[in-house]
Write an enzyme that holds these catalytic residues in place. Structure first.
Site, PDB file in Angstrom:
ATOM      1  N   GLU A  90      29.255  12.677 -47.670  1.00  0.00           N
ATOM      2  CA  GLU A  90      28.075  13.248 -48.100  1.00  0.00           C
ATOM      3  C   GLU A  90      27.865  14.584 -47.637  1.00  0.00           C
ATOM      4  O   GLU A  90      28.337  14.617 -46.432  1.00  0.00           O
ATOM      5  CB  GLU A  90      26.800  12.543 -47.484  1.00  0.00           C
ATOM      6  CG  GLU A  90      26.991  10.953 -47.958  1.00  0.00           C
ATOM      7  CD  GLU A  90      25.775  10.248 -47.272  1.00  0.00           C
ATOM      8  OE1 GLU A  90      24.767  10.677 -46.692  1.00  0.00           O
ATOM      9  OE2 GLU A  90      25.598   9.057 -47.357  1.00  0.00           O
ATOM     10  N   CYS A 103      24.645  20.614 -44.281  1.00  0.00           N
ATOM     11  CA  CYS A 103      24.880  19.666 -43.489  1.00  0.00           C
ATOM     12  C   CYS A 103      26.250  19.110 -43.815  1.00  0.00           C
ATOM     13  O   CYS A 103      26.255  18.502 -44.622  1.00  0.00           O
ATOM     14  CB  CYS A 103      23.625  18.523 -43.400  1.00  0.00           C
ATOM     15  SG  CYS A 103      24.012  17.319 -42.271  1.00  0.00           S
ATOM     16  N   CYS A 110      31.767   6.114 -38.600  1.00  0.00           N
ATOM     17  CA  CYS A 110      31.696   6.756 -37.276  1.00  0.00           C
ATOM     18  C   CYS A 110      31.790   5.776 -36.260  1.00  0.00           C
ATOM     19  O   CYS A 110      31.307   4.485 -36.664  1.00  0.00           O
ATOM     20  CB  CYS A 110      30.314   7.490 -37.171  1.00  0.00           C
ATOM     21  SG  CYS A 110      29.650   8.088 -35.549  1.00  0.00           S
ATOM     22  N   CYS A 114      25.289   4.040 -32.831  1.00  0.00           N
ATOM     23  CA  CYS A 114      23.735   4.092 -32.422  1.00  0.00           C
ATOM     24  C   CYS A 114      23.063   3.216 -33.418  1.00  0.00           C
ATOM     25  O   CYS A 114      23.302   3.123 -34.592  1.00  0.00           O
ATOM     26  CB  CYS A 114      23.426   5.577 -32.937  1.00  0.00           C
ATOM     27  SG  CYS A 114      24.383   6.808 -31.755  1.00  0.00           S
ATOM     28  N   CYS A 117      21.292   4.292 -36.554  1.00  0.00           N
ATOM     29  CA  CYS A 117      21.782   5.144 -37.639  1.00  0.00           C
ATOM     30  C   CYS A 117      22.525   4.229 -38.712  1.00  0.00           C
ATOM     31  O   CYS A 117      23.449   3.258 -38.487  1.00  0.00           O
ATOM     32  CB  CYS A 117      22.948   5.814 -36.679  1.00  0.00           C
ATOM     33  SG  CYS A 117      23.860   7.070 -37.838  1.00  0.00           S
ATOM     34  N   GLY A 157      29.698  11.209 -38.995  1.00  0.00           N
ATOM     35  CA  GLY A 157      30.511  11.224 -38.010  1.00  0.00           C
ATOM     36  C   GLY A 157      30.004  11.935 -36.570  1.00  0.00           C
ATOM     37  O   GLY A 157      29.119  12.608 -36.479  1.00  0.00           O
ATOM     38  N   GLU A 158      31.024  11.755 -35.675  1.00  0.00           N
ATOM     39  CA  GLU A 158      30.671  12.458 -34.589  1.00  0.00           C
ATOM     40  C   GLU A 158      31.809  13.752 -34.359  1.00  0.00           C
ATOM     41  O   GLU A 158      33.096  13.295 -33.981  1.00  0.00           O
ATOM     42  CB  GLU A 158      31.012  11.452 -33.285  1.00  0.00           C
ATOM     43  CG  GLU A 158      31.310  12.122 -31.909  1.00  0.00           C
ATOM     44  CD  GLU A 158      29.883  13.089 -31.486  1.00  0.00           C
ATOM     45  OE1 GLU A 158      28.875  12.642 -31.587  1.00  0.00           O
ATOM     46  OE2 GLU A 158      30.000  14.152 -31.134  1.00  0.00           O
ATOM     47  N   SER A 189      26.644  19.057 -33.678  1.00  0.00           N
ATOM     48  CA  SER A 189      25.630  17.929 -32.907  1.00  0.00           C
ATOM     49  C   SER A 189      26.349  16.970 -32.367  1.00  0.00           C
ATOM     50  O   SER A 189      27.400  16.397 -33.159  1.00  0.00           O
ATOM     51  CB  SER A 189      24.535  17.576 -34.072  1.00  0.00           C
ATOM     52  OG  SER A 189      23.731  16.678 -33.521  1.00  0.00           O
ATOM     53  N   SER A 212      22.088  14.838 -29.394  1.00  0.00           N
ATOM     54  CA  SER A 212      21.270  13.805 -29.966  1.00  0.00           C
ATOM     55  C   SER A 212      20.883  13.072 -28.749  1.00  0.00           C
ATOM     56  O   SER A 212      21.448  12.209 -28.184  1.00  0.00           O
ATOM     57  CB  SER A 212      21.867  13.077 -30.962  1.00  0.00           C
ATOM     58  OG  SER A 212      22.246  13.759 -32.028  1.00  0.00           O
ATOM     59  N   LEU A 213      19.723  13.158 -28.185  1.00  0.00           N
ATOM     60  CA  LEU A 213      19.208  12.661 -26.901  1.00  0.00           C
ATOM     61  C   LEU A 213      18.563  11.286 -27.074  1.00  0.00           C
ATOM     62  O   LEU A 213      18.840  10.130 -26.781  1.00  0.00           O
ATOM     63  CB  LEU A 213      18.417  13.510 -26.161  1.00  0.00           C
ATOM     64  CG  LEU A 213      18.146  13.034 -24.810  1.00  0.00           C
ATOM     65  CD1 LEU A 213      19.252  12.931 -23.860  1.00  0.00           C
ATOM     66  CD2 LEU A 213      16.929  13.993 -23.853  1.00  0.00           C
ATOM     67  N   HIS A 214      17.250  11.403 -27.895  1.00  0.00           N
ATOM     68  CA  HIS A 214      16.521  10.150 -28.518  1.00  0.00           C
ATOM     69  C   HIS A 214      16.105   9.130 -27.329  1.00  0.00           C
ATOM     70  O   HIS A 214      15.239   8.211 -27.731  1.00  0.00           O
ATOM     71  CB  HIS A 214      17.314   9.326 -29.319  1.00  0.00           C
ATOM     72  CG  HIS A 214      18.290  10.141 -30.506  1.00  0.00           C
ATOM     73  ND1 HIS A 214      17.422  11.255 -31.077  1.00  0.00           N
ATOM     74  CD2 HIS A 214      19.416  10.123 -31.186  1.00  0.00           C
ATOM     75  CE1 HIS A 214      18.287  11.878 -31.920  1.00  0.00           C
ATOM     76  NE2 HIS A 214      19.305  11.128 -32.080  1.00  0.00           N
ATOM     77  N   CYS A 331      21.358  10.854 -43.095  1.00  0.00           N
ATOM     78  CA  CYS A 331      22.275  10.066 -42.154  1.00  0.00           C
ATOM     79  C   CYS A 331      22.949   8.932 -43.181  1.00  0.00           C
ATOM     80  O   CYS A 331      22.645   7.774 -42.395  1.00  0.00           O
ATOM     81  CB  CYS A 331      21.332   9.565 -41.186  1.00  0.00           C
ATOM     82  SG  CYS A 331      20.113  10.833 -40.556  1.00  0.00           S
TER      83      CYS A 331
HETATM   84  N1  SAH Z   1      27.237  12.230 -34.564  1.00  0.00           N
HETATM   85  C1  SAH Z   1      26.456  13.593 -34.051  1.00  0.00           C
HETATM   86  C2  SAH Z   1      25.941  13.954 -35.416  1.00  0.00           C
HETATM   87  C3  SAH Z   1      25.653  13.115 -36.540  1.00  0.00           C
HETATM   88  S1  SAH Z   1      24.101  12.347 -36.699  1.00  0.00           S
HETATM   89  C4  SAH Z   1      25.246  13.148 -33.326  1.00  0.00           C
HETATM   90  O1  SAH Z   1      24.907  12.043 -32.961  1.00  0.00           O
HETATM   91  O2  SAH Z   1      24.479  14.255 -33.231  1.00  0.00           O
HETATM   92  C5  SAH Z   1      22.901  13.779 -37.009  1.00  0.00           C
HETATM   93  C6  SAH Z   1      21.603  13.306 -36.502  1.00  0.00           C
HETATM   94  O3  SAH Z   1      20.919  12.485 -37.085  1.00  0.00           O
HETATM   95  C7  SAH Z   1      21.825  12.804 -34.949  1.00  0.00           C
HETATM   96  O4  SAH Z   1      20.905  13.388 -34.175  1.00  0.00           O
HETATM   97  C8  SAH Z   1      21.401  11.311 -35.097  1.00  0.00           C
HETATM   98  O5  SAH Z   1      20.776  10.583 -34.004  1.00  0.00           O
HETATM   99  C9  SAH Z   1      20.338  11.202 -36.246  1.00  0.00           C
HETATM  100  N2  SAH Z   1      19.999  10.324 -37.210  1.00  0.00           N
HETATM  101  C10 SAH Z   1      20.774   9.304 -37.399  1.00  0.00           C
HETATM  102  N3  SAH Z   1      20.101   8.136 -38.162  1.00  0.00           N
HETATM  103  C11 SAH Z   1      18.913   8.784 -38.350  1.00  0.00           C
HETATM  104  C12 SAH Z   1      17.788   8.242 -39.013  1.00  0.00           C
HETATM  105  N4  SAH Z   1      17.727   7.051 -39.602  1.00  0.00           N
HETATM  106  N5  SAH Z   1      16.737   9.205 -39.104  1.00  0.00           N
HETATM  107  C13 SAH Z   1      16.643  10.214 -38.458  1.00  0.00           C
HETATM  108  N6  SAH Z   1      17.781  10.707 -37.704  1.00  0.00           N
HETATM  109  C14 SAH Z   1      18.812   9.953 -37.571  1.00  0.00           C
END
Ligand code: SAH
Length: 340
Positions: A90, A103, A110, A114, A117, A157-158, A189, A212-214, A331
């Protein structure tokens, strides 16, 4: 035959010098391919016939097959592409006030797992090659006729789990004779692969780093992001401090707001404490609900309250307006829908 989009200037240099040619040829080639968009070596008029033939025999120009394209109410366009080996990726194009931002996907699937995700549910199949990342940019420009001004490596992906290809990709899209996307218009990211953060501090381009802290404490972060069990917050922040000291570049902290999970007063206070000594910029992102789990998005009231709490404590923060959620632009949702 070699995929020509896998070659950065350095690799073209190696190719030319090992073929008894001068390395200035690299600059000519890059300008033909990326600036003039010529895909036929025999049309590259400043290259002698014999070398044109040699290039023609050695390189090929791959493409991506467009599977679907969805356009959101806000103008965000999501592309589902098929690769030469039939894997799907995508790519999302967003129209911003400051230009067009793309993007880009860096892996097929991946492995970071998480919990929130949709991409992470499908294990990594393989890394994307540099050329497959570059092609996302070229194809979207070709299909839409827009000039992409910004790139965020935030698709599936990471990126730090595909590190060498990522760096090559950044060098190629930044090249001054090619697509010429400014270093500060490039963002990578990561979920927090700590050793790569140290390495990235030495990268020659001034690219933005987003984390991506969260979650602001190990207990919650361990629960929703398995990477935290390998590199906890203390190690992550040590790396971020090092990165900042070395590069002097402000770090972006991404924080998705999931209803009642990480959006309470407690987490707002912890987050403010965590960031107080780091020159960071917090991007609050309303969670995009996906079919694959039961997490829900924070209400607008809760989003604003969380934002206010950080603001009041002197944290640089924005509340992102989400884009493209009506077309599942967030995502990995489109790919995962398609795979079913
Ligand atoms: N692996 C990398 C980049 C890909 S994800 C990373 O973790 O940063 C891109 C961003 O989307 C990340 O911040 C991820 O945590 C976030 N993300 C994943 N699923 C999501 C969702 N359902 N809603 C909003 N953000 C999401």
């Amino acid at each position: 035959m070699e995929n020509i989009y896998n070659f950065s200037e350095n690799e073209f240099n190696d190719y030319f010098t090992s073929n008894g040619e001068k390395s200035f040829r690299s600059k000519q080639i890059i300008s033909w391919i990326y600036r003039k968009k010529v895909k036929d070596f025999f049309m590259m008029s400043d290259i002698k016939k014999e070398l044109q033939q040699k290039l023609h025999d050695f390189f090929y120009f791959p493409t991506l097959t467009l599977v679907t394209k969805s356009i959101s109410n806000d103008g965000t366009i999501k592309f589902l592409f098929k690769l030469e080996d039939d894997n799907l990726i995508e790519t999302v194009l967003m129209h911003q006030e400051y230009g067009y931002s793309l993007c880009v996907t860096s892996q097929i699937g991946c492995n970071m797992g998480c919990m929130f995700c949709a991409s992470g549910l499908k294990k990594k199949v393989r890394n994307l090659e540099t050329g497959e990342m570059v092609l996302q940019v070229l194809m979207v420009e070709e299909l839409t006729k827009v000039k992409i001004t910004h790139i965020v490596v935030m698709g599936i992906g990471e990126p730090f789990d595909n590190y060498d290809n990522l760096l090559k990709f950044l060098r190629i899209v930044n090249h001054p004779l090619g697509l010429e996307i400014g270093q500060r218009h490039l963002t990578v990211s990561t979920c927090g692969l700590v050793p790569k953060i140290y390495e990235f501090a030495d990268f020659e381009l001034q690219v933005n780093l987003a984390i991506s802290l969260h979650a602001p404490n190990d207990k919650l972060r361990n629960q929703i992001m398995p990477i935290n069990r390998k590199y906890n917050l203390e190690e992550l922040f040590k790396a971020l401090n090092y990165y900042y000291a070395k590069t002097n570049r402000r770090i972006t902290i991404e924080y998705i707001l999931i209803n009642k999970l990480n959006d309470n007063d407690k987490e707002a206070l912890e987050l403010a404490d965590l960031l107080i000594n780091l020159n960071a910029y917090v991007n609050l992102i309303p969670y995009n609900e996906v079919m694959e789990n039961s997490y829900t998005r924070s209400s607008l009231t809760r989003q604003r309250h969380f934002y206010d709490m950080l603001k009041k404590r002197g944290i640089n923060v924005t509340l992102r307006k989400e884009q493209g959620s009506d077309i599942a632009a967030a995502c990995g949702q489109l790919r995962s829908k398609y795979l079913e």
